[in-house]
Motif scaffolding. Structure first.
Motif, short mmCIF file in Angstrom:
data_model
loop_
_atom_site.label_atom_id
_atom_site.label_comp_id
_atom_site.label_asym_id
_atom_site.label_seq_id
_atom_site.Cartn_x
_atom_site.Cartn_y
_atom_site.Cartn_z
N LEU A 22 0.85 -1.19 0.00
CA LEU A 22 0.00 0.00 0.00
C LEU A 22 0.89 1.24 0.00
O LEU A 22 1.89 1.29 0.72
CB LEU A 22 -0.90 0.00 1.23
N TYR A 23 0.51 2.22 -0.80
CA TYR A 23 1.28 3.46 -0.91
C TYR A 23 0.40 4.62 -0.47
O TYR A 23 -0.72 4.79 -0.98
CB TYR A 23 1.71 3.69 -2.36
N ILE A 24 0.89 5.42 0.47
CA ILE A 24 0.16 6.61 0.89
C ILE A 24 0.91 7.85 0.41
O ILE A 24 2.13 7.81 0.22
CB ILE A 24 -0.05 6.66 2.42
N GLY A 25 0.18 8.95 0.20
CA GLY A 25 0.82 10.13 -0.35
C GLY A 25 0.37 11.40 0.33
O GLY A 25 -0.74 11.51 0.86
N PHE A 26 1.28 12.39 0.30
CA PHE A 26 1.03 13.68 0.93
C PHE A 26 1.36 14.80 -0.05
O PHE A 26 2.29 14.69 -0.85
CB PHE A 26 1.91 13.84 2.18
N THR A 27 0.59 15.89 0.04
CA THR A 27 0.91 17.09 -0.74
C THR A 27 1.08 18.30 0.18
O THR A 27 1.16 19.43 -0.30
CB THR A 27 -0.20 17.40 -1.77
N GLY A 28 1.14 18.07 1.47
CA GLY A 28 1.35 19.16 2.41
C GLY A 28 1.64 18.64 3.80
O GLY A 28 1.32 17.50 4.14
N GLY A 29 2.29 19.47 4.61
CA GLY A 29 2.62 19.10 5.98
C GLY A 29 4.11 18.87 6.16
O GLY A 29 4.86 18.72 5.18
N THR A 30 4.53 18.82 7.41
CA THR A 30 5.94 18.56 7.73
C THR A 30 6.13 17.24 8.48
O THR A 30 7.19 16.64 8.40
CB THR A 30 6.53 19.71 8.57
N GLU A 31 5.11 16.81 9.20
CA GLU A 31 5.20 15.53 9.92
C GLU A 31 3.81 14.94 10.07
O GLU A 31 2.86 15.64 10.41
CB GLU A 31 5.83 15.70 11.30
N ALA A 32 3.70 13.65 9.76
CA ALA A 32 2.44 12.93 9.94
C ALA A 32 2.61 11.94 11.09
O ALA A 32 3.49 11.08 11.04
CB ALA A 32 2.06 12.19 8.66
N VAL A 70 -1.75 17.18 4.33
CA VAL A 70 -2.70 17.16 3.22
C VAL A 70 -2.42 15.92 2.40
O VAL A 70 -1.26 15.58 2.14
CB VAL A 70 -2.57 18.42 2.34
N GLY A 71 -3.48 15.22 1.97
CA GLY A 71 -3.31 14.00 1.18
C GLY A 71 -3.25 14.26 -0.31
O GLY A 71 -3.48 15.38 -0.78
N VAL A 72 -2.95 13.21 -1.07
CA VAL A 72 -2.81 13.34 -2.53
C VAL A 72 -4.12 13.13 -3.27
O VAL A 72 -4.18 13.25 -4.48
CB VAL A 72 -1.78 12.33 -3.09
N GLY A 73 -5.18 12.79 -2.56
CA GLY A 73 -6.41 12.39 -3.22
C GLY A 73 -7.37 13.51 -3.50
O GLY A 73 -7.01 14.68 -3.61
N GLN A 74 -8.65 13.13 -3.62
CA GLN A 74 -9.75 14.06 -3.90
C GLN A 74 -9.64 14.66 -5.30
O GLN A 74 -9.99 15.81 -5.55
CB GLN A 74 -9.81 15.16 -2.85
N SER A 75 -9.10 13.88 -6.24
CA SER A 75 -9.00 14.33 -7.62
C SER A 75 -10.38 14.40 -8.28
O SER A 75 -11.30 13.67 -7.90
CB SER A 75 -8.11 13.37 -8.41
N VAL A 76 -10.50 15.27 -9.27
CA VAL A 76 -11.75 15.33 -10.05
C VAL A 76 -11.84 14.15 -11.00
O VAL A 76 -12.88 13.91 -11.61
CB VAL A 76 -11.86 16.65 -10.84
#
Length: 217
Positions: free
Chosen positions: A74-84, A169-175
């Motif tokens: 499983l691959y998770i992705g981020f487009t914002g933030g400094t630490e999860a 912030v996650g990488v999802g919620q694409s149109v």
């Protein structure tokens, strides 16, 4: 004579290098393959403040594309933030179209199910701190289980209640979403045992936020 020796030595070195390259070349058993479409298009979810929330992502058995494997990555992705800061991660198995848990499998990163991910680290995010144009995709540890078209699966990640998770912030919620869909609920939704029921939400058909890809290894 010296010229002959040089030619012979050169030829031997070329054979050694070729043999080494052949030995290191990945065979068919290591070929990566997406098990489902995943995110249709990477985009910024625009939904920060994940502190204290769980995301539940549906991986439908109907979306599995036929690649066979004894393990799942499983691959998770981020487009914002400094630490999860993650409190726990789990992969639930259910029958198709059913919310009753058959099996719960722990998901880890570097052996930990509650890791803190430094998104400013070059070893974690080689392209720098994540943004909408330079997302950071992180491969979680391989889950020793094969996905079946007869079942549905839910990947659930719980973000602890702290200030770091207010900014991720996650990488999802694409149109242009792919096969993955999900929703989020307040509280830790990763502790459901076998025969327990996955909580429901009216927004179950929205694109996933953090889960980006599901691959065979």
């Amino acid at each position: 004579m010296n010229t002959f020796n040089k030619l012979a030595t050169c030829a031997l070195m070329m054979l050694v290098l070729a043999a080494s390259a052949f030995a290191q070349a990945p065979g068919p058993e290591t070929t990566l393959a997406n098990l489902t479409e995943g995110q249709g298009t990477i985009a910024s979810s625009g939904n920060p403040q994940w502190d204290g929330y769980s995301e539940l992502v549906l991986i439908p058995g109907a979306s599995l594309m036929g690649a066979t494997s004894t393990s799942t990555a499983l691959y998770i992705g981020f487009t914002g933030g400094t630490e999860a800061d993650i409190g726990n991660m789990v992969l639930y198995s259910t029958l198709r179209g059913n919310d009753a848990v058959i099996k719960a499998t722990k998901v880890t990163l570097s052996g930990s199910s509650d890791p803190s991910i430094d998104l400013t680290s070059a070893s974690v995010c080689p392209n720098g701190a994540p943004t909408a144009t330079t997302p950071c995709i992180i491969r979680l540890d391989t889950v020793k289980a094969a996905l079946s078209t007869l079942d549905d699966y839910y990947f659930v990640v719980y973000f602890t209640l702290d200030t770091n998770n207010e900014k991720i912030v996650g990488v999802g919620q694409s149109v242009e979403p792919g096969a993955l869909s999900g929703f989020y609920l307040y509280g830790d939704q990763t502790r459901i045992g076998a025969k327990g029921a996955i909580a429901t939400n009216e927004n179950t058909d929205q694109p996933a936020f953090f889960l980006a890809y599901v691959a065979n290894e």
